[in-house]
Every structure is written in structure tokens, then in C-alpha cells.
Design a protein around this motif. Structure first.
Motif, PDB file in Angstrom:
ATOM      1  N   ALA A 178     -27.486  10.290   6.486  1.00  0.00           N
ATOM      2  CA  ALA A 178     -28.025   8.963   6.787  1.00  0.00           C
ATOM      3  C   ALA A 178     -27.668   7.961   5.712  1.00  0.00           C
ATOM      4  CB  ALA A 178     -29.531   9.046   6.941  1.00  0.00           C
ATOM      5  N   TRP A 179     -27.839   8.328   4.436  1.00  0.00           N
ATOM      6  CA  TRP A 179     -27.660   7.336   3.369  1.00  0.00           C
ATOM      7  C   TRP A 179     -26.359   7.535   2.611  1.00  0.00           C
ATOM      8  CZ3 TRP A 179     -30.961   4.753   5.621  1.00  0.00           C
ATOM      9  CH2 TRP A 179     -32.214   5.228   5.960  1.00  0.00           C
ATOM     10  N   GLY A 180     -25.737   8.714   2.708  1.00  0.00           N
ATOM     11  CA  GLY A 180     -24.503   8.947   1.972  1.00  0.00           C
ATOM     12  C   GLY A 180     -23.292   9.081   2.868  1.00  0.00           C
ATOM     13  N   GLN A 181     -23.514   9.035   4.196  1.00  0.00           N
ATOM     14  CA  GLN A 181     -22.419   9.176   5.173  1.00  0.00           C
ATOM     15  C   GLN A 181     -21.602  10.443   4.938  1.00  0.00           C
ATOM     16  OE1 GLN A 181     -23.190   5.940   4.213  1.00  0.00           O
ATOM     17  NE2 GLN A 181     -23.902   5.413   6.250  1.00  0.00           N
ATOM     18  N   GLN A 182     -22.270  11.498   4.466  1.00  0.00           N
ATOM     19  CA  GLN A 182     -21.564  12.757   4.235  1.00  0.00           C
ATOM     20  C   GLN A 182     -21.892  13.715   5.373  1.00  0.00           C
ATOM     21  OE1 GLN A 182     -23.055  13.755   0.405  1.00  0.00           O
ATOM     22  NE2 GLN A 182     -22.010  12.047  -0.580  1.00  0.00           N
ATOM     23  N   LYS A 217     -30.457  13.328   4.538  1.00  0.00           N
ATOM     24  CA  LYS A 217     -30.248  12.242   3.576  1.00  0.00           C
ATOM     25  C   LYS A 217     -28.753  12.039   3.324  1.00  0.00           C
ATOM     26  CE  LYS A 217     -32.683  11.747  -0.166  1.00  0.00           C
ATOM     27  NZ  LYS A 217     -33.422  12.121  -1.388  1.00  0.00           N
ATOM     28  N   ASN A 218     -28.031  13.155   3.187  1.00  0.00           N
ATOM     29  CA  ASN A 218     -26.590  13.038   2.969  1.00  0.00           C
ATOM     30  C   ASN A 218     -25.927  12.288   4.109  1.00  0.00           C
ATOM     31  OD1 ASN A 218     -26.561  14.296   0.560  1.00  0.00           O
ATOM     32  ND2 ASN A 218     -26.056  16.322   1.350  1.00  0.00           N
TER      33      ASN A 218
END
Lengths: 509, 369
Positions: A481-485, A478-479
Motif C-alpha cells: 500500500a505505502w511502498g508499492q512493493q 504496508k509494503n
């Protein structure tokens, strides 16, 4: 058959009176009739229930279907009881198997659904007729009672249902109010089927108990209807009256001689043997009313007969009425014959119309079959094994390709190769591997609409290591894919080794 | 939360926060992506932003915990109200009487040191009772403006459907424009401003149902339901322990927020990165309500905008640093509930809007990568 031994008063009755007599008869022998009925149906019902425990409808259906076979026993008992020869319980039960031999197949198949069953059963059982003879006999006997046996059966169905529902409601009333509070129709309908098996079997039992009470009455009513019809047709009451007369006159020979004298003119054998033949014959000639007699009088017999005939032909003895109606052309009558060509034409026309109607029927049935083909197919598929219903495994979850075919054989190696160029793709590969595992090995019902957290929530009941791993991977995924982390290399390597460990652990046991 | 109030005191001055790009409102802001921030901002600023985000999350979580002390057993509603507050929207709360709708708003006002006004809507309430009016002052021989109760930070419109459409419409301008026109002058209401309206689903006699236009102006519609059995036991025990009639008088709530802090938090939330895929997912959810078989009318573009803003607030409240599809999916029901209409056939069958929307959420594919 000795009519003087009959236990009921033989006289022609109307149909409802006859059925009333049947109820009286059943009531008089109620104990025996109900006991024998219970003795043959209850063990059978228990056996059926044990056999078809999972299909609670079947026992009741089978018992219902076999009713004609069971009904033969009460009829046998009633027929014996009518002539004061009431059988004992054991004898009745022993007699039952022999009763079953007669036309059982017909009773249970094409005659099963006949509404006049109670009335035709005595014809079959006592007279043993088959085929056309039986048909003729049934026609003769049912000539007067076209409707009554049918109504008896319809009434019987309603009585059975009323008694059965009454018993069910009685049971319901016996439930304490505290328990009852939670009951509602909707909950009864929606509860799973298996929990209510006992309830269905209980209601079956109630039905069988109701039959014990009602069936003897039903058979007795049919029997007395039959009896009444025969009393009418064969004048049993008159015969019985004559027998009584004969009994009374047995001790006075003079009267017998007188009676014989009265009967002689009608007996050919008597004419041949008697010494007074001629006297009697002349007397009988004189008694012949048709010939011209008393010719020497003013009013001779011929004139008298004519005037009698005139009077009898006039109202009120005879009324003439002219009615007109359409009749089919009788081929034997020669009054009018339609021309040959017309006959031919009509024949052709009727043949064409008939063919067209048959064709129409065929077309309609084909259309109906085609129209309901889906429904029929679904209906047919119900009987096929359940495996066919299992849907093919989902190919896409969260918009990712997760089928086994789309994944490389060595997931970790491929991920490592991708890592240097495209970390996102590498992690995506690992996540797809996890989803594929959840979908195919753990068989979680994942769909395209599920988000990451929902997948995680669904994996709550999985083994602990797998659960921990999915949690870690989901957070990283999730980091990224959606947070670009982006995660660092060490974390990625850790994820890969964890996955390998998981795979090896699952391969071991 | 274990933090002491001292930890939570922030310097969240809206002018002090430096965003790498101007914060837009509405649809335009949804283009913001994290990559843009990461690329253009120096790492020091990024670090500061992250710190501020974390602080804002902690503060809102503390506020949530504080509210939960006053309103027991209604976590979902409290979160809904807080998210709406963060997203600078307005909230409509529906529930039967006695569930603590008013209590929640009063508790929020107590934790937030801004102004709080309450209007009890009645059939004879006039628009000027909401907005204010001019009166003649005999001493100065001049007309003086008397500002109505709408000039406040938190406005509680209790039983909003009891007032006629005229008065309800007076709220429209305040809600949308955040300004009130009195005697030809447009006056701004203080910021942050939130309207919390309550209504009662039963006892519809003598009420004026809110028109569609007004319903659409509420960012969310929350359903307040009966609490769980254990929660209710806890609640009754807590309230009846003392002679006070009210929960608020029992528990002293701390003041955690200044209006200025709230404005800063709203800005931080609006800068939370949203991936394009997530944004598309939100839009496709709203769009699918328009063709969904069980719905006679779907939600408009305002719903998409509100959904993204609300999802941002939701992510902030959860302590996330970005918006994930889960935030969108969890917010969708609150946003869409009052904006769609059930088709007549389903309504006759006794289905609820929530059931149909849940079905929709279970079928619209989650974003792909």
C-alpha cells in the motif's frame, strides 16, 4: 396519671430550659435508652447492609427514613420513667411492636419530613388523636412553640453531621502516617467504586452509631417540650400544689369544713343540699359587686363604681391609640358595599388573572420539559439495560470497508480471482477480512484513526497463530500500500492458506 | 548493533549518488512516489539505491546505539535529534536541568567528526557574539573578519531563552538561510548545519520567551523527561564507577560519521518515497489543528513540510524503505507541539498541549486506499 408520682419538678419553664430538662432526663436513663435503641437499629442495619452490599447508600437512607418508627420506643420508655415506672430492657423491646401500630404510615410518609417531628410525636403517641381533632390539638399545643421544635431538629441535623464527620476523621487519624502519605482527595474520588464499598459501609455504621447517642436526647427534648406545654395549659403545677395542700389538711376536719364553706357559693349541688342555704345565698347576694349596694351612705356603691370605671378607663390603666389599616370588606358589615357591577368586574378579572397564571405555569412546565428533554431521556435511559449502550460495530477502519456485509462470503476465492488483475485489491480484501475478524470476533476497539502498526500493537494479547498471521499480513499490506512493493504469488498463496487454516481452527472448538 | 566500524564505512559521496530524478526540497519533493522511481530507473540503479538506503539506515542506527551509551534512558530524545539531523532541521530541547541535554549534543558532536560550537546564552550576549564581527588589524592596517561561533556544523545554543530578542534574532538568519551577513558579505555556514537549542521550562524569571517566528523555525521541540528508575540506577552506577565527573569522559565514543556522509544521508532520506495518501494524511493532520476546538491557533504550512521531512527521516532510521502513516503519526507530536496554542479554557483546566494533540491524532482518520 398521678401527678404526685412525677419525677421532675413540675413548673412552667421557658422552651430552652425545657429542652435542658430533656437532656437531663435522657442522661439519667442513658443506659436503657441507648441500649434499646441499639438493640432495634443495629440488627436491622446489619441485615440491610448484607442485602444491599452493592448499593452502600441504601442502608443509611433506609435507617434515616425509618427514624420516626424507632423513636417511638425511647418516647415510651421516657414516659414510663417520668412516673417512676422505668421499664426493664426486655419489657421495652417487647412493647415496641405494639407502639408501631399507631399511625405508622403517616409517620413514615407525609409527616416524615416535618421538622416538628419530636414535638408532634408525643401528641400522636399519648393522645392517639387523628384527623381534624389531631390538627386542632397540634395547633393548640404548638401555638406558643412555633419555632422551637423546628430549631431543635435543625440543630439535631448539625449535631449528627458533626459527630459523624468527627468519627470519620478520628478513623482517618488512626491510620499510620506511612499509609496516609499516598492519600489525596483526587485519588479518593477517582478510584473505582467497588474498592471503596467497605469504606462506605463503614461510614454508614458510624452514622448508625451516632444515632444511638443522639436520638434518645432528641426524643427526650421533644418530650419535655410537650410536657412543658401541657404543664402550662393544664396548670399541672397548681393542681399539684392543691394536692399537696389537701394532703396536709387531711387530718384537720375543721379546716375542711371551712374550705368547703369557702367553695360553696360556686357549687350548685351544695346549694341544693345544705341546710344553711338561704343564709349563704343572701350572703352571696351581698357579695355580688355589680348590683347597687350601700345606698344609704354619702358615697354609694354606684358612684364609687363609676369613679372606679373612670379611673380605670384613663391612663395609665388604659391607653387609647387610633390606628388605621386596610381591611377586606366584611360582607356582613353594611357600612359600605361596592356596586354590583364592580364586584362582577373584579370577580371576572380575578378569574381571568388566575386562569392566566395557571396557563403560564403550564406553559413554563411544558417549555422546561421540552428544553431538558435530552437530559430527561438520558436520565430515563439509565434505568434501561446496558445492552442498548453497545455501539454498532464500526464500519470503517483505516478507511476500509470492514463490515461483514461488504465482504464476500468466500474471501479466499474472491481474493484469488482478483489476484491476476489487481493484486492490490486482492491483498486489500484479505486485510479487510482480518480487520473484520479482529473487530467482530475478537472485539478489538478499532477506530478510523488507527494506523496499521497500532492495530498490530492492539492484537498483542490475541492467540499466537492469529497474532503471527496479522503480523505477516500487515507487513505485506504496508509494503504494497505505502511502498508499492508487490509480493510474489507464492507468498500470496501462503497468506490465503494461512487464513483458511485460521478460520478452520476457530471453527473447530 | 553488531557491525564493526569497518562495515559502516560508506562511500556516501553526495555527488556519487545517482537519483532517478532531481531531489527537490520543500513541498515539491513530496510528489515523489515510488512508482515513478520504479518506472524510470533501470533496475541496477534501483538496487544500488536500495543498498545505499540500507547502509544509511544501519549507519544511523549505529549512531543511535552509540549515543545511547552516553545518554542512558532517553531513547526517544536521541531518536528525535537524529531524525532532525537527517531531515536537516533544527531542534529545540526542553527539560529541567540535569537531564543531559548538553551531554547529548556533545556526544553527537563526538560521534560526528564535524565542528561543534557551544554558546551559553546570557542576558548580555550580543548578536555579534553569535555571528562574528570585523576587527581592525594593526599589523596589516586592515579590517579583518572574525567569524563567530555560528560558523560550525553543530551549534549548541544553551538556555536560548536567557538572551534578549535581539540576540535570538541573530540566530534566525543562520537557521533559515544557513548564511550569515557580515560587513555586507553573505557567508555560508558549513554543511550540514544544525542548531540545537535548549531551554528550561521552570525558572522563567528574567527570561525572554522565544517569539513565534523563531519557534516555527525549529523543526521539532523535544521534551526531555526524567529517566525510568532502572535506567537511572544504571546511569548513576556507570557514572560513579570512575573518578570522572562526566559520562562522556567515561565512555569513549567512536567517530562514525564525516560531514560528507551526513550530507549523503540527508539526500537519501529526502528521496524516500512517500505515497500521496500518506502525504495527504500529514497535511490533514496539520490542517485539523487550525479548526480544532481546544486549540486557539494552529500550525502553518511549514509544519506540513517539516512533518513529511521528519517522517522520511523517521522511516530511514527505522530501516524502512518507504514512509508509512505510522511514521507520520509518530512524528506529529514532536512537529506540532510548539506550533499550536492551547485555548484559554483548556489551559485554565490544566490540560497540556500534548493531551489535546493526542486527542487530535486519535480522531483524524488514517489514510484510506
Amino acid at each position: 396519671m398521678h401527678l404526685n408520682q412525677v419525677q421532675v419538678l413540675l413548673r412552667p419553664r421557658n422552651s430552652w430550659e425545657a429542652m435542658d430538662l430533656g437532656i437531663l432526663l435522657a442522661r439519667r436513663h442513658a443506659g436503657l435508652l441507648m441500649a434499646t435503641w441499639a438493640a432495634i437499629t443495629l440488627p436491622f442495619f446489619v441485615l440491610l447492609t448484607l442485602l444491599f452490599w452493592q448499593q452502600p447508600t441504601l442502608p443509611a437512607l433506609i435507617i434515616w427514613w425509618l427514624k420516626p418508627a424507632f423513636e417511638r420506643l425511647p418516647l415510651h420508655i421516657l414516659s414510663k420513667a417520668l412516673f417512676a415506672n422505668t421499664p426493664r430492657f426486655t419489657d421495652s423491646i417487647k412493647a415496641w411492636p405494639t407502639l408501631l401500630k399507631l399511625q405508622l404510615l403517616a409517620s413514615l410518609t407525609w409527616r416524615r419530613l416535618s421538622l416538628r417531628r419530636s414535638f408532634t410525636l408525643p401528641i400522636q403517641q399519648f393522645e392517639g388523636l387523628a384527623g381534624a381533632a389531631r390538627q386542632q390539638r397540634v395547633l393548640t399545643l404548638t401555638h406558643k412553640y412555633k419555632q422551637v421544635p423546628t430549631w431543635l431538629t435543625i440543630l439535631g441535623i448539625h449535631i449528627e453531621m458533626a459527630l459523624w464527620l468527627g468519627m470519620v476523621v478520628l478513623l482517618y487519624l488512626l491510620i499510620p502516617a506511612q499509609l496516609q502519605a499516598d492519600w489525596s482527595w483526587s485519588s479518593l474520588l477517582t478510584v473505582s467504586h467497588s474498592e471503596w464499598l467497605w469504606f462506605e459501609h463503614l461510614s454508614n455504621l458510624l452514622y448508625v452509631l451516632v444515632l444511638i447517642v443522639w436520638e434518645p436526647v432528641y426524643v427526650a427534648c421533644g418530650f419535655t417540650l410537650y410536657l412543658n406545654r401541657r404543664i402550662e395549659l393544664e396548670a399541672w403545677d397548681i393542681e399539684l400544689a392543691f394536692q399537696g395542700l389537701a394532703q396536709r389538711l387531711k387530718n384537720s376536719p375543721l379546716l375542711i369544713v371551712f374550705a368547703l364553706l369557702c367553695l360553696f357559693p360556686y357549687s350548685d349541688t351544695a346549694l341544693a343540699q345544705s341546710a344553711e342555704t338561704e343564709v349563704i345565698s343572701s350572703a352571696s347576694e351581698e357579695l355580688d359587686t355589680n348590683g347597687p349596694r350601700l345606698l344609704k351612705q354619702l358615697l354609694n356603691s354606684e358612684q364609687a363604681q363609676q369613679s372606679i370605671k373612670q379611673i380605670l378607663d384613663a391612663p395609665p390603666f388604659k391607653t387609647y391609640k387610633i390606628t388605621k389599616s386596610w381591611h377586606f370588606n366584611d360582607p356582613s358589615s353594611t357600612e359600605y358595599t361596592s356596586p354590583n357591577w364592580l364586584n362582577q368586574l373584579l370577580k371576572q378579572l380575578s378569574f381571568t388573572i388566575q386562569s392566566l397564571l395557571w396557563l403560564l405555569l403550564l406553559v413554563i412546565s411544558v417549555i422546561m420539559l421540552w428544553h431538558y428533554r435530552q437530559w430527561l431521556r438520558a436520565f430515563a435511559q439509565q434505568r434501561q439495560p446496558r445492552q442498548q449502550y453497545n455501539p454498532a460495530p464500526k464500519q470503517r477502519v483505516l478507511g476500509l470497508e470492514v463490515s461483514s456485509d461488504s465482504l464476500p462470503d468466500d474471501l479466499v476465492a474472491s481474493a484469488h480471482t482478483l489476484w491476476s488483475d489487481n493484486p492490490r485489491a486482492a491483498l486489500s480484501l484479505l486485510y479487510r477480512g482480518l480487520l473484520n475478524h479482529l473487530l467482530e470476533v475478537q472485539a478489538l476497539p478499532l477506530s478510523t484513526a488507527h494506523t496499521e502498526d497500532e492495530v498490530l500493537a492492539m492484537s498483542q494479547n490475541l492467540p499466537k497463530p492469529l497474532q503471527c498471521y496479522s503480523q505477516q499480513l500487515t507487513v505485506h499490506w504496508k509494503n504494497l500500500a505505502w511502498g508499492q512493493q508487490t509480493l510474489n504469488h507464492a507468498e500470496f498463496v501462503q497468506l490465503c492458506t494461512d487464513w483458511q487454516q485460521l478460520q478452520s481452527q476457530e471453527a473447530k472448538p | 548493533m553488531s557491525q564493526s566500524p569497518a562495515d559502516l564505512e560508506l562511500s556516501l559521496d553526495p555527488s556519487a549518488t545517482h537519483h532517478p530524478e532531481p531531489v527537490n526540497t520543500g513541498a515539491a519533493q513530496s510528489n515523489t512516489t515510488d512508482t515513478q522511481i520504479a518506472d524510470h530507473a533501470p533496475s541496477l540503479t534501483t538496487h544500488k539505491i536500495e543498498q545505499q538506503r540500507a547502509q544509511a539506515s544501519r549507519l544511523m542506527q549505529a549512531l543511535r546505539d552509540e549515543l545511547e551509551k552516553a545518554l542512558i534512558g532517553q531513547t526517544a530524545v536521541i531518536e528525535g535529534v537524529l531524525c532532525t539531523f537527517i531531515a536537516a532541521g533544527h531542534v529545540l530541547i526542553e527539560g529541567v536541568p540535569g537531564l543531559g541535554k548538553t551531554l547529548l549534543v556533545r556526544a553527537l558532536a563526538q560521534c560526528f567528526s564535524g565542528q561543534f560550537n557551544r554558546i551559553q546564552f546570557t542576558p548580555d550576549l550580543m548578536p555579534s557574539d553569535v555571528t562574528g564581527h570585523a576587527i581592525y588589524d594593526l599589523a596589516s592596517e586592515q579590517f579583518k573578519l572574525r567569524k563567530g561561533p555560528a560558523f560550525t556544523h553543530l551549534l549548541l545554543a544553551d538556555e536560548i531563552n536567557r538572551a534578549p530578542a535581539k540576540t535570538q534574532a541573530a540566530l534566525l538568519e543562520v537557521m533559515q538561510e544557513r548564511s550569515i551577513t557580515l560587513e555586507g558579505r553573505s557567508l555560508l555556514v558549513p554543511q550540514p548545519f544544525m542548531v540545537l537549542a535548549t531551554q528550561n521550562p521552570i525558572e522563567q524569571e528574567g527570561t525572554y520567551p522565544l517569539p513565534e517566528a523563531e519557534l516555527d523555525r525549529f523543526m521539532v521541540k523535544l521534551h526531555i523527561d526524567y529517566p525510568q528508575e532502572q535506567e537511572e540506577q544504571r546511569l548513576v552506577r556507570a557514572v560513579t564507577r570512575s573518578a570522572q565527573a562526566d559520562m562522556l569522559e567515561n565512555t569513549a565514543l567512536r567517530v562514525l560519521l564525516q560531514p560528507r556522509d551526513m550530507q549523503a544521508i540527508q539526500k537519501i532520506a529526502s528521496a524516500l518515497p512517500v505515497d500521496d495518501q500518506v502525504l495527504n494524511y500529514a497535511v490533514s493532520l496539520v490542517r485539523s489543528t487550525r479548526q480544532w476546538p481546544g486549540l486557539s491557533s494552529g500550525a502553518g504550512p511549514r509544519a506540513s513540510i517539516d512533518l513529511i521531512r521528519y517522517a522520511r527521516a523517521h522511516a530511514l532510521l527505522q530501516g524502512h524503505t518507504f514512509v508509512s502513516p505510522d511514521d507520520v503519526k509518530r512524528s506529529a507530536l514532536n512537529i506540532l507541539r510548539h506550533r499550536v496554542h492551547l485555548s484559554v479554557e483548556l489551559a485554565i483546566e490544566g490540560l497540556q498541549v500534548e493531551q489535546v494533540l493526542q486527542q487530535l491524532l486519535n480522531q483524524v482518520p488514517a489514510p484510506r486506499l
